[in-house]
Design a protein around this motif. Structure first.
Motif, PDB file in Angstrom:
ATOM      1  N   GLU A   1       0.926  -0.807  -0.081  1.00  0.00           N
ATOM      2  CA  GLU A   1       0.310  -0.160   0.306  1.00  0.00           C
ATOM      3  C   GLU A   1       0.762   1.409   0.165  1.00  0.00           C
ATOM      4  N   LEU A   2       2.088   0.899   0.842  1.00  0.00           N
ATOM      5  CA  LEU A   2       3.602   2.095   0.441  1.00  0.00           C
ATOM      6  C   LEU A   2       3.735   2.455  -0.881  1.00  0.00           C
ATOM      7  N   LEU A   3       3.467   1.596  -1.618  1.00  0.00           N
ATOM      8  CA  LEU A   3       4.599   1.354  -2.686  1.00  0.00           C
ATOM      9  C   LEU A   3       3.162   1.826  -3.580  1.00  0.00           C
ATOM     10  N   ARG A   4       1.461   1.527  -3.599  1.00  0.00           N
ATOM     11  CA  ARG A   4       1.390   1.683  -4.126  1.00  0.00           C
ATOM     12  C   ARG A   4       0.999   3.543  -4.299  1.00  0.00           C
ATOM     13  N   LYS A   5       1.017   3.780  -3.367  1.00  0.00           N
ATOM     14  CA  LYS A   5       1.119   5.530  -3.483  1.00  0.00           C
ATOM     15  C   LYS A   5       2.096   6.506  -3.578  1.00  0.00           C
ATOM     16  N   THR A   6       2.957   5.456  -3.864  1.00  0.00           N
ATOM     17  CA  THR A   6       4.618   6.094  -4.353  1.00  0.00           C
ATOM     18  C   THR A   6       4.447   6.191  -5.691  1.00  0.00           C
ATOM     19  N   LEU A   7       3.877   5.336  -6.658  1.00  0.00           N
ATOM     20  CA  LEU A   7       2.990   4.797  -7.792  1.00  0.00           C
ATOM     21  C   LEU A   7       2.544   5.849  -8.647  1.00  0.00           C
ATOM     22  N   ASN A   8       1.549   5.955  -7.155  1.00  0.00           N
ATOM     23  CA  ASN A   8       0.568   6.911  -7.674  1.00  0.00           C
ATOM     24  C   ASN A   8       0.875   8.148  -8.139  1.00  0.00           C
ATOM     25  N   SER A   9       1.597   8.445  -7.781  1.00  0.00           N
ATOM     26  CA  SER A   9       2.561   9.657  -7.448  1.00  0.00           C
ATOM     27  C   SER A   9       3.385  10.414  -8.138  1.00  0.00           C
TER      28      SER A   9
ATOM     29  N   CYS B   1      20.087   8.228 -12.496  1.00  0.00           N
ATOM     30  CA  CYS B   1      19.370   7.341 -11.750  1.00  0.00           C
ATOM     31  C   CYS B   1      19.027   8.115 -10.628  1.00  0.00           C
ATOM     32  N   ILE B   2      17.328   7.535 -10.232  1.00  0.00           N
ATOM     33  CA  ILE B   2      17.003   8.868  -8.484  1.00  0.00           C
ATOM     34  C   ILE B   2      16.455   7.883  -8.390  1.00  0.00           C
ATOM     35  N   LEU B   3      17.122   7.353  -6.851  1.00  0.00           N
ATOM     36  CA  LEU B   3      16.758   6.851  -5.620  1.00  0.00           C
ATOM     37  C   LEU B   3      15.873   6.958  -4.915  1.00  0.00           C
ATOM     38  N   ILE B   4      14.811   6.329  -4.396  1.00  0.00           N
ATOM     39  CA  ILE B   4      13.809   6.199  -3.419  1.00  0.00           C
ATOM     40  C   ILE B   4      12.958   5.500  -2.726  1.00  0.00           C
ATOM     41  N   ASP B   5      12.335   5.519  -1.925  1.00  0.00           N
ATOM     42  CA  ASP B   5      12.254   3.973  -0.633  1.00  0.00           C
ATOM     43  C   ASP B   5      10.541   4.093  -1.791  1.00  0.00           C
ATOM     44  N   SER B   6      10.206   2.733  -1.345  1.00  0.00           N
ATOM     45  CA  SER B   6       8.761   2.621  -1.341  1.00  0.00           C
ATOM     46  C   SER B   6       8.186   3.589   0.097  1.00  0.00           C
ATOM     47  N   GLY B   7       6.728   4.305  -0.826  1.00  0.00           N
ATOM     48  CA  GLY B   7       6.207   5.239   0.704  1.00  0.00           C
ATOM     49  C   GLY B   7       6.545   6.250   0.512  1.00  0.00           C
ATOM     50  N   VAL B   8       7.290   6.734  -0.264  1.00  0.00           N
ATOM     51  CA  VAL B   8       8.003   7.954  -1.161  1.00  0.00           C
ATOM     52  C   VAL B   8       6.702   9.025  -2.020  1.00  0.00           C
ATOM     53  N   ILE B   9       6.340   9.680  -1.663  1.00  0.00           N
ATOM     54  CA  ILE B   9       5.361  10.171  -1.880  1.00  0.00           C
ATOM     55  C   ILE B   9       5.520  11.389  -3.144  1.00  0.00           C
ATOM     56  N   LEU B  10       5.933  11.419  -4.729  1.00  0.00           N
ATOM     57  CA  LEU B  10       6.330  12.439  -5.074  1.00  0.00           C
ATOM     58  C   LEU B  10       5.874  14.074  -5.105  1.00  0.00           C
ATOM     59  N   SER B  11       6.326  15.038  -4.781  1.00  0.00           N
ATOM     60  CA  SER B  11       5.811  16.327  -5.512  1.00  0.00           C
ATOM     61  C   SER B  11       5.593  15.800  -7.540  1.00  0.00           C
ATOM     62  N   LYS B  12       4.567  17.395  -8.268  1.00  0.00           N
ATOM     63  CA  LYS B  12       4.066  16.664  -9.383  1.00  0.00           C
ATOM     64  C   LYS B  12       5.439  17.376 -10.324  1.00  0.00           C
TER      65      LYS B  12
END
Length: 285
Positions: free
Chosen positions: A17-25, A91-102
């Protein structure tokens, strides 16, 4: 086929569910003629992560899924697999659950494209809190305001600011002028050219099985290779709260800190063991 400009690399483990938020962003990103790919490296999840990735594939994302068997905490190996399979120049490195600004991806890309040399970019992270002290307040506001609304309201709210903000402000946001800017290299939001990641040897998998320090180690090596670190506050993301076993993380990090110190055996690293983030106050350029 157009060359890939940016690879967004996301390791994950049982955080569907955290990954879902990341991918939605990621779906909501706004950028100008940048070709991107997203690489999800699954460290052995059993919560339906693969099925979630398949959902987003149907939405048209250029999405690659890499799975490795669950053999304990192996985030360094996961990130290395993502890097080696990437095709992007950056390469941009982030974690799952990180929500990206537009404008997150565009902002990372801009700083690299405008630089005359290879650099390391450190982005800004709202709501990173090891103790989740303001979790309820965050969720209430985030659910009501959404990503951009939350950012607009809380960019300067002390309880949600990047926990490194006090030092960023102290150093006038000029990380590139610091002798040890690598202390701020946390892989929840950083970027660099793929070629310099490979040159530096990527992540040291000797840190795997214990939490922490694998990013600091890589940051230190990038610094030793002569690369400057730049803060980009506009490359902004939100760290969504999740459970952290603080006591266990502290214990495991102590093991990895000892390995880090023995690996490099420099005065700078020895001092870091005592003062950590404040290292730049104790050494001179």
């Amino acid at each position: 086929m157009k060359a890939i400009d940016v690879s967004l690399i996301v390791p994950t483990y049982n955080r569907k569910e955290l990954l879902r938020k990341t991918l939605n962003s990621v779906l909501n990103q706004e950028f100008n003629e940048i070709a991107i790919e997203i690489i999800i490296v699954d460290d052995g999840s059993s919560d339906g992560t693969k099925e979630l990735v398949e959902e987003f594939l149907k939405l048209g994302l250029d999405l690659k899924y890499i799975y490795q068997e669950d053999q304990g905490f192996r985030v360094s190996l996961a990130r290395n697999k993502g890097i080696l399979s990437s095709k992007g120049a950056i390469c941009i490195l982030i974690d799952s659950g990180v929500i990206l600004s537009k404008n997150f991806i565009q902002e990372h890309f801009n700083l690299h494209s405008h630089s005359t040399s290879n650099i390391v970019v450190i982005g800004y992270v709202l709501n990173f809190d090891n103790e989740n002290k303001f979790e309820r307040e965050f969720i209430e506001q985030f659910e009501m305001l959404g990503i951009e609304g939350f950012i607009n309201k809380n960019m300067y709210n002390p309880i949600f600011q990047d926990i490194r903000e006090v030092l960023y402000k102290k150093y006038e946001y000029k990380l590139e002028l610091l002798p040890a800017s690598w202390v701020f290299f946390w892989t929840c939001n950083v970027s660099m050219k793929r070629e310099i990641l490979i040159e530096a040897g990527m992540f040291d998998t000797n840190y795997d099985q214990n939490w922490g320090m694998e990013d600091i180690d890589l940051g230190y090596r990038l610094s030793m290779n002569g690369y400057k670190f730049y803060l980009n506050k506009k490359a902004l993301c939100i760290h969504y709260p999740h459970f952290k076993d603080k006591a266990n993380n502290f214990k495991e990090q102590a093991v990895n800190k000892l390995y880090f110190q023995k690996k490099f055996e420099s005065d700078e690293v020895r001092l870091f063991m005592d003062v950590t983030w404040e290292l730049n106050d104790y050494i001179k350029n």
